[in-house]
Scaffold this motif. Structure first.
Motif, PDB file in Angstrom:
ATOM      1  N   GLN A  30       0.641  -1.455  -0.124  1.00  0.00           N
ATOM      2  CA  GLN A  30       0.035   0.114   0.019  1.00  0.00           C
ATOM      3  C   GLN A  30       0.764   1.231   0.202  1.00  0.00           C
ATOM      4  O   GLN A  30       0.491   2.156  -0.805  1.00  0.00           O
ATOM      5  CB  GLN A  30      -0.889   0.125   1.225  1.00  0.00           C
ATOM      6  CG  GLN A  30      -2.002  -0.913   1.351  1.00  0.00           C
ATOM      7  CD  GLN A  30      -2.872  -0.930   2.382  1.00  0.00           C
ATOM      8  OE1 GLN A  30      -2.886  -0.058   3.202  1.00  0.00           O
ATOM      9  NE2 GLN A  30      -3.663  -2.056   2.649  1.00  0.00           N
ATOM     10  N   VAL A  74       0.956   4.112  -2.934  1.00  0.00           N
ATOM     11  CA  VAL A  74       0.820   5.626  -2.618  1.00  0.00           C
ATOM     12  C   VAL A  74       1.847   6.183  -3.219  1.00  0.00           C
ATOM     13  O   VAL A  74       1.671   7.568  -3.904  1.00  0.00           O
ATOM     14  CB  VAL A  74       0.737   5.742  -1.096  1.00  0.00           C
ATOM     15  CG1 VAL A  74       0.565   7.162  -0.950  1.00  0.00           C
ATOM     16  CG2 VAL A  74      -0.763   5.341  -0.637  1.00  0.00           C
ATOM     17  N   TYR A 117       1.146   8.897  -6.334  1.00  0.00           N
ATOM     18  CA  TYR A 117       0.672  10.227  -5.900  1.00  0.00           C
ATOM     19  C   TYR A 117       2.219  11.178  -5.765  1.00  0.00           C
ATOM     20  O   TYR A 117       2.155  12.402  -5.995  1.00  0.00           O
ATOM     21  CB  TYR A 117       0.242  10.344  -4.442  1.00  0.00           C
ATOM     22  CG  TYR A 117      -1.229  10.015  -4.383  1.00  0.00           C
ATOM     23  CD1 TYR A 117      -2.323  10.912  -5.015  1.00  0.00           C
ATOM     24  CD2 TYR A 117      -1.486   8.876  -3.981  1.00  0.00           C
ATOM     25  CE1 TYR A 117      -3.449  10.278  -5.107  1.00  0.00           C
ATOM     26  CE2 TYR A 117      -2.838   8.260  -3.816  1.00  0.00           C
ATOM     27  CZ  TYR A 117      -3.652   9.187  -4.531  1.00  0.00           C
ATOM     28  OH  TYR A 117      -5.042   8.775  -4.374  1.00  0.00           O
ATOM     29  N   LEU A 147      -4.725   1.477  -2.986  1.00  0.00           N
ATOM     30  CA  LEU A 147      -4.801   2.890  -2.773  1.00  0.00           C
ATOM     31  C   LEU A 147      -5.830   3.244  -1.924  1.00  0.00           C
ATOM     32  O   LEU A 147      -5.783   4.195  -1.220  1.00  0.00           O
ATOM     33  CB  LEU A 147      -4.731   3.423  -4.144  1.00  0.00           C
ATOM     34  CG  LEU A 147      -3.669   3.563  -5.298  1.00  0.00           C
ATOM     35  CD1 LEU A 147      -3.839   4.005  -6.537  1.00  0.00           C
ATOM     36  CD2 LEU A 147      -2.515   4.251  -4.399  1.00  0.00           C
ATOM     37  N   TYR A 148      -7.390   2.578  -2.134  1.00  0.00           N
ATOM     38  CA  TYR A 148      -8.356   2.927  -1.498  1.00  0.00           C
ATOM     39  C   TYR A 148      -7.839   2.940   0.124  1.00  0.00           C
ATOM     40  O   TYR A 148      -8.304   3.550   0.860  1.00  0.00           O
ATOM     41  CB  TYR A 148      -9.472   2.029  -2.157  1.00  0.00           C
ATOM     42  CG  TYR A 148     -10.889   2.010  -1.199  1.00  0.00           C
ATOM     43  CD1 TYR A 148     -11.568   3.245  -1.526  1.00  0.00           C
ATOM     44  CD2 TYR A 148     -11.291   1.306  -0.258  1.00  0.00           C
ATOM     45  CE1 TYR A 148     -12.739   3.436  -0.604  1.00  0.00           C
ATOM     46  CE2 TYR A 148     -12.290   1.318   0.635  1.00  0.00           C
ATOM     47  CZ  TYR A 148     -13.159   2.508   0.170  1.00  0.00           C
ATOM     48  OH  TYR A 148     -14.143   2.420   0.977  1.00  0.00           O
ATOM     49  N   ARG A 159      -5.520   5.393   1.392  1.00  0.00           N
ATOM     50  CA  ARG A 159      -5.991   6.634   1.660  1.00  0.00           C
ATOM     51  C   ARG A 159      -7.001   6.683   3.032  1.00  0.00           C
ATOM     52  O   ARG A 159      -6.876   7.440   3.774  1.00  0.00           O
ATOM     53  CB  ARG A 159      -6.829   7.135   0.599  1.00  0.00           C
ATOM     54  CG  ARG A 159      -6.231   7.582  -0.670  1.00  0.00           C
ATOM     55  CD  ARG A 159      -6.987   8.312  -1.954  1.00  0.00           C
ATOM     56  NE  ARG A 159      -8.137   7.253  -2.411  1.00  0.00           N
ATOM     57  CZ  ARG A 159      -7.949   6.341  -3.275  1.00  0.00           C
ATOM     58  NH1 ARG A 159      -6.813   6.536  -4.113  1.00  0.00           N
ATOM     59  NH2 ARG A 159      -8.964   5.744  -3.786  1.00  0.00           N
ATOM     60  N   ASN A 160      -7.769   5.510   2.943  1.00  0.00           N
ATOM     61  CA  ASN A 160      -8.752   5.721   4.375  1.00  0.00           C
ATOM     62  C   ASN A 160      -7.665   5.543   5.563  1.00  0.00           C
ATOM     63  O   ASN A 160      -7.879   6.192   6.557  1.00  0.00           O
ATOM     64  CB  ASN A 160      -9.603   4.551   4.418  1.00  0.00           C
ATOM     65  CG  ASN A 160     -10.724   4.795   3.287  1.00  0.00           C
ATOM     66  OD1 ASN A 160     -11.180   5.736   3.270  1.00  0.00           O
ATOM     67  ND2 ASN A 160     -11.016   3.551   3.039  1.00  0.00           N
ATOM     68  N   LEU A 197      -4.567   6.637   5.890  1.00  0.00           N
ATOM     69  CA  LEU A 197      -3.870   7.744   6.181  1.00  0.00           C
ATOM     70  C   LEU A 197      -4.818   8.893   6.796  1.00  0.00           C
ATOM     71  O   LEU A 197      -4.440   9.724   7.612  1.00  0.00           O
ATOM     72  CB  LEU A 197      -3.410   8.309   4.798  1.00  0.00           C
ATOM     73  CG  LEU A 197      -2.064   7.405   4.260  1.00  0.00           C
ATOM     74  CD1 LEU A 197      -1.809   8.158   3.032  1.00  0.00           C
ATOM     75  CD2 LEU A 197      -0.923   7.677   5.393  1.00  0.00           C
ATOM     76  N   ALA A 198      -6.024   8.938   6.121  1.00  0.00           N
ATOM     77  CA  ALA A 198      -7.017  10.028   6.530  1.00  0.00           C
ATOM     78  C   ALA A 198      -7.390   9.845   8.097  1.00  0.00           C
ATOM     79  O   ALA A 198      -7.361  10.842   8.771  1.00  0.00           O
ATOM     80  CB  ALA A 198      -8.390   9.763   5.671  1.00  0.00           C
ATOM     81  N   VAL A 228     -12.848   7.351   2.537  1.00  0.00           N
ATOM     82  CA  VAL A 228     -12.319   8.581   1.743  1.00  0.00           C
ATOM     83  C   VAL A 228     -12.795   8.636   0.304  1.00  0.00           C
ATOM     84  O   VAL A 228     -12.258   7.352  -0.145  1.00  0.00           O
ATOM     85  CB  VAL A 228     -10.872   9.063   1.911  1.00  0.00           C
ATOM     86  CG1 VAL A 228     -10.614  10.226   1.075  1.00  0.00           C
ATOM     87  CG2 VAL A 228     -10.734   9.408   3.391  1.00  0.00           C
ATOM     88  N   ASP A 244     -12.359   8.706  -3.760  1.00  0.00           N
ATOM     89  CA  ASP A 244     -11.306   9.056  -4.525  1.00  0.00           C
ATOM     90  C   ASP A 244     -11.572  10.256  -5.390  1.00  0.00           C
ATOM     91  O   ASP A 244     -12.376  10.474  -5.832  1.00  0.00           O
ATOM     92  CB  ASP A 244     -11.315   7.905  -5.861  1.00  0.00           C
ATOM     93  CG  ASP A 244      -9.825   7.876  -6.301  1.00  0.00           C
ATOM     94  OD1 ASP A 244      -8.979   8.864  -5.893  1.00  0.00           O
ATOM     95  OD2 ASP A 244      -9.587   7.058  -7.335  1.00  0.00           O
TER      96      ASP A 244
END
Length: 197
Positions: free
Chosen positions: A143, A147, A151, A175-176, A179-180, A182-183, A194, A196
């Motif tokens: 993951q 990322v 990014y 990625l999904y 992102r979750n 990290l958020a 989160v 996309d």
């Protein structure tokens, strides 16, 4: 009976006439060792004076000593020729000055180059950067790699999938999830999923 390479000579004409002469052993290497002794004496008598002169030019004793040592090192294999000169010190001094001048020119060029370089002050990482780096470390390897590649390296999902040897849907899943995760770590309050962007 004498050993090979050793000649026995009387020390004086009167000793040669007596029955028990006083003898001096002269080896084949005596002439070489006398040349070395002669160079050692030459070095000892002149190294300080030349070093003082070069030090006055450089203003740095260690640089002056290095240059003078190099000049004497160059003189040593030529000593048989140099010892016949009227002033062998002049030869060593000239070599030392030439070496000093060359070294000074190199130092001056380096200093000019250094002065032309602009000094850039790069600020340290801010709190957001530190928090993001820490959050990225908590992600699973795949993951985190997805990322970073997507990014930061601007690679597409298809390029990452090909690189990792997986289906594009798998990369989208990584990625999904990343992102979750990290958020949640980067916000003060837990958030839902989160989307996309």
């Amino acid at each position: 009976m004498n050993a090979p390479g050793i000649a026995v000579r009387p020390t004086s004409a009167s000793a040669a006439l007596t029955r028990t002469p006083r003898l001096r052993v002269v080896s084949a290497t005596d002439s070489a060792s006398s040349a070395e002794r002669s160079f050692d004496e030459f070095y000892a008598a002149n190294v300080r004076g030349i070093t003082v002169q070069i030090y006055a030019y450089f203003g740095n004793i260690s640089d002056a000593q290095d240059v003078v040592q190099e000049a004497f090192c160059r003189a040593y294999p030529r000593w048989e020729t140099l010892r016949g000169y009227d002033d062998p010190v002049a030869w060593v001094r000239r070599v030392a000055w030439n070496l000093a001048t060359s070294k000074w020119r190199r130092m001056r060029t380096a200093m000019k180059f250094a002065r032309k370089q602009r000094e850039e002050h790069i600020p340290g990482p801010g709190p957001d950067h530190v928090a993001l780096t820490e959050a990225l470390r908590t992600l699973p390897d795949r993951q985190r790699r997805a990322v970073v590649l997507h990014y930061l390296a601007d690679q597409s999902v298809a390029e990452i999938a090909e690189r990792e040897g997986v289906a594009p849907g798998t990369v989208k899943s990584w990625l999904y999830r990343a992102r979750n995760a990290l958020a949640e770590r980067l916000t003060d309050t837990p958030s839902g999923e989160v989307n996309d962007a």
